[in-house]
Design a protein around this motif. Structure first.
Motif, PDB file in Angstrom:
ATOM      1  N   SER A 216      24.350  41.082  26.348  1.00  0.00           N
ATOM      2  CA  SER A 216      24.770  40.901  27.738  1.00  0.00           C
ATOM      3  C   SER A 216      26.280  40.812  27.899  1.00  0.00           C
ATOM      4  O   SER A 216      26.785  40.831  29.021  1.00  0.00           O
ATOM      5  CB  SER A 216      24.134  39.631  28.323  1.00  0.00           C
TER       6      SER A 216
ATOM      7  N   SER B 227      19.369  38.509  20.930  1.00  0.00           N
ATOM      8  CA  SER B 227      19.148  38.455  22.375  1.00  0.00           C
ATOM      9  C   SER B 227      17.919  37.626  22.722  1.00  0.00           C
ATOM     10  O   SER B 227      16.963  37.542  21.943  1.00  0.00           O
ATOM     11  CB  SER B 227      18.980  39.877  22.925  1.00  0.00           C
TER      12      SER B 227
ATOM     13  N   SER C 266      16.075  38.469  25.132  1.00  0.00           N
ATOM     14  CA  SER C 266      15.120  39.435  25.676  1.00  0.00           C
ATOM     15  C   SER C 266      14.287  40.051  24.550  1.00  0.00           C
ATOM     16  O   SER C 266      14.818  40.567  23.579  1.00  0.00           O
ATOM     17  CB  SER C 266      15.857  40.551  26.422  1.00  0.00           C
TER      18      SER C 266
ATOM     19  N   SER D  66      12.188  42.419  25.360  1.00  0.00           N
ATOM     20  CA  SER D  66      11.788  43.675  25.988  1.00  0.00           C
ATOM     21  C   SER D  66      12.010  44.845  25.041  1.00  0.00           C
ATOM     22  O   SER D  66      13.085  44.978  24.434  1.00  0.00           O
ATOM     23  CB  SER D  66      12.571  43.890  27.287  1.00  0.00           C
TER      24      SER D  66
ATOM     25  N   SER E 289      12.395  47.920  25.896  1.00  0.00           N
ATOM     26  CA  SER E 289      13.435  48.800  26.449  1.00  0.00           C
ATOM     27  C   SER E 289      14.827  48.272  26.136  1.00  0.00           C
ATOM     28  O   SER E 289      15.757  49.044  25.880  1.00  0.00           O
ATOM     29  CB  SER E 289      13.261  48.957  27.959  1.00  0.00           C
ATOM     30  N   ASP E 290      14.997  46.927  26.150  1.00  0.00           N
ATOM     31  CA  ASP E 290      16.301  46.343  25.809  1.00  0.00           C
ATOM     32  C   ASP E 290      16.633  46.575  24.344  1.00  0.00           C
ATOM     33  O   ASP E 290      17.791  46.844  23.982  1.00  0.00           O
ATOM     34  CB  ASP E 290      16.307  44.840  26.110  1.00  0.00           C
ATOM     35  N   GLU E 291      15.629  46.468  23.500  1.00  0.00           N
ATOM     36  CA  GLU E 291      15.860  46.709  22.069  1.00  0.00           C
ATOM     37  C   GLU E 291      16.256  48.157  21.834  1.00  0.00           C
ATOM     38  O   GLU E 291      17.209  48.455  21.097  1.00  0.00           O
ATOM     39  CB  GLU E 291      14.602  46.374  21.270  1.00  0.00           C
TER      40      GLU E 291
ATOM     41  N   LYS F 298      17.633  50.146  24.002  1.00  0.00           N
ATOM     42  CA  LYS F 298      18.967  50.326  24.581  1.00  0.00           C
ATOM     43  C   LYS F 298      20.050  49.859  23.605  1.00  0.00           C
ATOM     44  O   LYS F 298      21.052  50.541  23.405  1.00  0.00           O
ATOM     45  CB  LYS F 298      19.064  49.548  25.886  1.00  0.00           C
ATOM     46  N   GLY F 299      19.824  48.691  23.003  1.00  0.00           N
ATOM     47  CA  GLY F 299      20.800  48.166  22.056  1.00  0.00           C
ATOM     48  C   GLY F 299      20.984  49.058  20.846  1.00  0.00           C
ATOM     49  O   GLY F 299      22.108  49.312  20.403  1.00  0.00           O
TER      50      GLY F 299
ATOM     51  N   TYR G 195      18.266  44.338  15.769  1.00  0.00           N
ATOM     52  CA  TYR G 195      18.016  43.609  17.010  1.00  0.00           C
ATOM     53  C   TYR G 195      17.113  42.424  16.675  1.00  0.00           C
ATOM     54  O   TYR G 195      15.998  42.607  16.174  1.00  0.00           O
ATOM     55  CB  TYR G 195      17.355  44.534  18.027  1.00  0.00           C
TER      56      TYR G 195
ATOM     57  N   THR H 250      15.446  38.794  18.201  1.00  0.00           N
ATOM     58  CA  THR H 250      15.164  38.069  19.439  1.00  0.00           C
ATOM     59  C   THR H 250      15.246  36.561  19.225  1.00  0.00           C
ATOM     60  O   THR H 250      14.997  36.050  18.134  1.00  0.00           O
ATOM     61  CB  THR H 250      13.771  38.434  19.979  1.00  0.00           C
TER      62      THR H 250
END
Length: 300
Positions: free
Chosen positions: A56, A84, A86, A88, A90-92, A94-95, A103, A105
């Motif tokens: 973020s 993170s 999150s 999610s 999709s967030d993973e 994206k990263g 990644y 969590t």
């Protein structure tokens, strides 16, 4: 585990920073930053082997911290692990698409973080070693032509922007083919190694950069040097090789191994470009050979 490795934790949450620091501090050196700008400044002045950050984090222009790292030629190779809150998918994705290598969590297991950091530090160490080997000449252990070209391009831009002079030298061992013919290729290799070592010690003393340019030639980069400083270095280089007293009975100009040098000193005309500069340096070196002069200097 990698006690000399530097891990940078960039997270706006003070609790996360403390937990991650406690998790990793026994294994490696840990630095903490809570915002993008301070992190970028830290990276500019410190060698960082791995970064752990929150996805973020963004700067004042809305650009993510990871994107800034990956868009910079000096930092894009530093591995980044995202931690993170999150989970999610999709967030993973994206990263990872932005360039992160892992990644994790929250809440996370310290054992998992330590294990993954260890894996990525090992990979980074191997990558650095391969890159170093790819940039080093196997015989002389000097930087090779690939690294020379990169360093010259960087110095060209830097000196032009700062208004500094830039000296570029090509150095050749005189009548080296005749040396190989008389003494053999094994002795020729030993000669190259000794000449390279001697030249490097001399160039290093003047804060210059030296590389093996091709088979029997070396190249030197001297940013911010005056003509007088370059001439002093040139005489020191020739003197250093003379003092090696390596016999060269096939040389028509000297009883021992000697060198010739071609020099270009760029004072203002950076518009001529790197390729032209090297062409001029090669011409100066050829002129030194033809006229049997030890050095030829061209001013541009």
């Amino acid at each position: 585990m990698h006690s000399n490795a530097q891990v940078l934790i960039v997270d706006s949450d003070p609790l996360n920073r403390v937990v991650l620091e406690n998790t990793l501090s026994e294994d490696c050196r840990v630095a903490l930053q809570d915002n993008c700008e301070d992190a970028i400044e830290f990276i500019a002045t410190h060698k960082v082997d791995l970064i752990i950050t929150d996805i973020s984090l963004v700067d004042s222009q809305g650009v993510t911290f990871i994107q800034r790292l990956k868009n910079n030629s000096e930092t894009y190779k530093i591995p980044v692990i995202i931690v993170s809150s999150s989970s999610s998918y999709s967030d993973e994705v994206k990263g990872l698409q932005m360039g992160a290598v892992d990644y994790i969590t929250k809440p996370f297991s310290p054992l998992i973080v330590r294990a993954r950091v260890k894996i990525h530090l090992v990979l980074k160490q191997k990558s650095d070693l391969l890159e170093e080997l790819a940039s080093i000449d196997g015989l002389t252990e000097l930087p090779n032509r690939r690294l020379f070209d990169k360093h010259l391009a960087d110095q060209w831009q830097s000196c032009r922007a700062a208004g500094n002079t830039l000296g570029v030298l090509l150095v050749d061992i005189d009548y080296f083919k005749a040396y190989n013919d008389m003494y053999g290729y094994g002795a020729g290799d030993e000669c190259l190694i000794k000449v390279a070592r001697s030249l490097k010690e001399t160039v290093d003393s003047h804060q210059g950069f030296i590389a093996r340019y091709d088979g029997v030639r070396f190249a030197v980069i001297l940013p911010g040097h005056t003509m007088e400083q370059i001439e002093v270095l040139l005489y020191m280089m020739h003197d250093a090789i003379d003092k090696l007293l390596l016999p060269h009975k096939s040389s028509p100009i000297c009883a021992h191994v000697s060198i010739s040098t071609g020099i270009v000193l760029i004072e203002k005309e950076f518009s001529l470009g790197v390729a032209k500069c090297l062409q001029y340096a090669n011409s100066a070196l050829s002129q030194a050979h033809v006229n049997q002069e030890r050095m030829v200097l061209l001013m541009r």
